[in-house]
Enzyme design. Sequence first.
Site, PDB file in Angstrom:
ATOM      1  N   GLU A  35       0.639  -1.246   0.219  1.00 43.41           N
ATOM      2  CA  GLU A  35       0.223  -0.148  -0.055  1.00 43.41           C
ATOM      3  C   GLU A  35       0.580   0.973   0.193  1.00 43.41           C
ATOM      4  O   GLU A  35       0.390   2.186  -0.655  1.00 43.41           O
ATOM      5  CB  GLU A  35      -1.325   0.060   1.174  1.00 43.41           C
ATOM      6  N   CYS A 190     -11.531   4.012 -15.208  1.00 41.83           N
ATOM      7  CA  CYS A 190     -12.673   5.213 -14.918  1.00 41.83           C
ATOM      8  C   CYS A 190     -10.774   6.339 -14.828  1.00 41.83           C
ATOM      9  O   CYS A 190     -10.818   6.812 -13.462  1.00 41.83           O
ATOM     10  CB  CYS A 190     -12.987   5.081 -13.190  1.00 41.83           C
ATOM     11  N   CYS A 197     -15.958   3.916 -20.636  1.00 38.68           N
ATOM     12  CA  CYS A 197     -17.489   3.999 -19.704  1.00 38.68           C
ATOM     13  C   CYS A 197     -17.811   2.614 -20.724  1.00 38.68           C
ATOM     14  O   CYS A 197     -18.808   2.103 -20.357  1.00 38.68           O
ATOM     15  CB  CYS A 197     -18.376   5.323 -19.937  1.00 38.68           C
ATOM     16  N   CYS A 200     -17.502  -0.192 -18.210  1.00 38.91           N
ATOM     17  CA  CYS A 200     -18.013  -0.119 -16.823  1.00 38.91           C
ATOM     18  C   CYS A 200     -19.205  -0.801 -16.436  1.00 38.91           C
ATOM     19  O   CYS A 200     -20.157  -0.724 -17.108  1.00 38.91           O
ATOM     20  CB  CYS A 200     -17.014   1.289 -17.342  1.00 38.91           C
ATOM     21  N   CYS A 206     -23.945   5.114 -13.415  1.00 34.93           N
ATOM     22  CA  CYS A 206     -23.204   6.287 -13.538  1.00 34.93           C
ATOM     23  C   CYS A 206     -23.661   8.097 -13.575  1.00 34.93           C
ATOM     24  O   CYS A 206     -24.098   7.994 -14.938  1.00 34.93           O
ATOM     25  CB  CYS A 206     -21.821   5.947 -13.714  1.00 34.93           C
TER      26      CYS A 206
HETATM   27  S1  SF4 Z   1     -18.825   4.820 -16.695  1.00 34.08           S
HETATM   28 FE1  SF4 Z   1     -18.829   6.279 -14.329  1.00 34.08          FE
HETATM   29  S2  SF4 Z   1     -17.355   5.174 -13.030  1.00 34.08           S
HETATM   30 FE2  SF4 Z   1     -17.525   4.070 -14.780  1.00 34.08          FE
HETATM   31  S3  SF4 Z   1     -15.580   4.303 -15.854  1.00 34.08           S
HETATM   32 FE3  SF4 Z   1     -17.110   6.179 -16.802  1.00 34.08          FE
HETATM   33  S4  SF4 Z   1     -17.076   7.901 -15.490  1.00 34.08           S
HETATM   34 FE4  SF4 Z   1     -15.620   6.187 -14.371  1.00 34.08          FE
END
Ligand code: SF4
Length: 359
Positions: A35, A190, A197, A200, A206
């Site tokens: 970490e 992200c 996105c 994602c 989102c």
């Molecule tokens: S959908 Fe939202 S959380 Fe996912 S990569 Fe795009 S901005 Fe980031």
Amino acid sequence: MNEFAARLLEWFDRCGRHDLPWQRDRRPYAVWVSEIMLQQTQVATVIPYFERFVARFPDVEALAAAALDDVLALWAGLGYYARARNLHRAARIVAERHGGELPETLDALIALPGIGRSTAGAILAQAKGMRHPILDGNVKRVLARYHAIDGWPGERAVEARLWALADAHTPSERIADYTQAIMDLGATLCTRRRPACTVCPVAETCGACRRGIQAQVPAPRPKRARPERRRAMLVVRDPVGRVLLERRPERGIWGGLYSLPELDDDDSASEWCARRLGATPVGEIALPELSHAFTHFDLTIAPRLVTLASDSRIVMESESLVWYNAARSNLGIAAPIRALLDTLPEPGEETAWHEPSIA
Ligand code: SF4
């Protein structure tokens, strides 16, 4: 389990990283070292450093017993060496006060050098499966976008809100995987620029993605107005045209260079000349102001040209004061001051400037 965590974990099972060295070795010590290394450094860079470090210093006792130079040598190339120094210091504290075992409460971990709330949470979540939220830079970005939050995450109110959201999303099961998953989402999909996105796992819900504002969230750190300082400086010229310079202290701006003497707010040019030189000026005029930009502030110099009487008996008490003759001097002079000296009017032509005010 909340929907956000469930989707994230489903994505993590399919696409996440499961074979990182600190996932194979879940001892608190190993997770702690990882970490700290992962602060400000990417996973791929950290892996070989982590493996060498843990091979050489396999536990807290070994690290505590090591010389700092040996620790820094293994850190060489990772950068941000305060991390290594803090790690070493903390290992000694853990060896002395906690019997060589990392403490298992958030507060006791945060009390160690180099461990903040997020790092402490990550250690306890990954090494002990204890439910603690994390909020490193990647997670801040994910949550700020997911909830379309206005404001810079460094602001206290915004950060407090992000911590509350981080807590609300953190599940009570599979806590180590969730912690790795949300860090991975921020690091791989992200990302700061061009978030992915379309692939994602939480895109459907989102906020930033729905509104198409991913590029604007999170808001950048507000630019602070640069501080401005103003200094009155004296251009004291003697009867033969030399200019008085003063060596600046070693510390501070233009340290050790020669510059013009500065005038305090409650001082006047004539008082300054009487006090420092035992001489009386015959005239004083304001020269045009000049500006100079330092890294952290802008300086405006208000020069005042003072001419000493031809019968002045000058007493120079300070060794830091010298008479400067442009034709015969190679003193180290601050650049803006040299530029000012190069454009001084010839003796007798001072009235070319306006605003004369006799001292
Ligand atoms: S959908 Fe939202 S959380 Fe996912 S990569 Fe795009 S901005 Fe980031």
